[in-house]
Design a protein around this motif. Structure first.
Motif, PDB file in Angstrom:
ATOM      1  N   ALA A  93     -16.656  -4.439   6.089  1.00 60.75           N
ATOM      2  CA  ALA A  93     -15.376  -3.829   5.720  1.00 60.75           C
ATOM      3  C   ALA A  93     -15.438  -3.301   4.286  1.00 60.75           C
ATOM      4  O   ALA A  93     -16.152  -3.835   3.439  1.00 60.75           O
ATOM      5  N   ILE A  94     -14.678  -2.247   4.045  1.00 56.23           N
ATOM      6  CA  ILE A  94     -14.573  -1.620   2.734  1.00 56.23           C
ATOM      7  C   ILE A  94     -13.094  -1.580   2.349  1.00 56.23           C
ATOM      8  O   ILE A  94     -12.242  -1.250   3.173  1.00 56.23           O
ATOM      9  N   LEU A  95     -12.791  -1.890   1.095  1.00 53.91           N
ATOM     10  CA  LEU A  95     -11.433  -1.791   0.579  1.00 53.91           C
ATOM     11  C   LEU A  95     -11.289  -0.454  -0.136  1.00 53.91           C
ATOM     12  O   LEU A  95     -12.217  -0.005  -0.809  1.00 53.91           O
ATOM     13  N   MET A  96     -10.127   0.160   0.017  1.00 50.80           N
ATOM     14  CA  MET A  96      -9.849   1.443  -0.641  1.00 50.80           C
ATOM     15  C   MET A  96      -8.468   1.381  -1.274  1.00 50.80           C
ATOM     16  O   MET A  96      -7.559   0.754  -0.731  1.00 50.80           O
ATOM     17  N   ARG A  97      -8.321   2.049  -2.424  1.00 49.02           N
ATOM     18  CA  ARG A  97      -7.009   2.178  -3.070  1.00 49.02           C
ATOM     19  C   ARG A  97      -7.010   3.424  -3.934  1.00 49.02           C
ATOM     20  O   ARG A  97      -8.065   3.958  -4.291  1.00 49.02           O
ATOM     21  N   GLU A  98      -5.814   3.878  -4.262  1.00 49.79           N
ATOM     22  CA  GLU A  98      -5.665   4.963  -5.232  1.00 49.79           C
ATOM     23  C   GLU A  98      -5.443   4.319  -6.588  1.00 49.79           C
ATOM     24  O   GLU A  98      -4.646   3.396  -6.721  1.00 49.79           O
ATOM     25  N   SER A  99      -6.111   4.823  -7.601  1.00 48.47           N
ATOM     26  CA  SER A  99      -6.009   4.199  -8.919  1.00 48.47           C
ATOM     27  C   SER A  99      -4.607   4.285  -9.503  1.00 48.47           C
ATOM     28  O   SER A  99      -4.220   3.432 -10.297  1.00 48.47           O
TER      29      SER A  99
END
Length: 66
Positions: free
Chosen positions: A30-36
Motif C-alpha cells: 500500500a502507498i499513502l498519498m496526500r496533498e501538501s
C-alpha cells in the motif's frame, strides 16, 4: 506508539506547498498519498493502481480534465 510517516514529494515540486506527497504504508503493497496543502486528508492506494495512474498521466489520458 504510532510509527512516523516519511512523506516524499517530487523534486519537480520545488519549495511549493502545492504538491502530492507519497509514503509507504504499514500495510504491505500500500502507498499513502496526500496533498501538501491539505495534509490531514490521506488516501491509501496500491502500488499497482498508482503505477497505472502515473502511466495514464504520462500517456495523456487525463489531459481533457485540465
Amino acid at each position: 506508539m504510532a510509527r512516523e510517516i516519511n512523506w516524499q514529494k517530487s523534486s519537480f515540486s520545488g519549495n511549493t506547498n502545492s504538491c502530492v506527497e507519497l509514503a509507504p504504508s504499514a500495510i504491505p503493497d500500500a502507498i499513502l498519498m496526500r496533498e501538501s496543502d491539505d495534509p490531514d486528508v490521506i488516501v491509501t492506494t496500491t502500488r499497482e493502481k498508482l503505477r497505472a495512474f502515473v502511466l495514464g498521466v504520462k500517456a495523456g489520458e487525463f489531459d481533457h480534465l485540465i
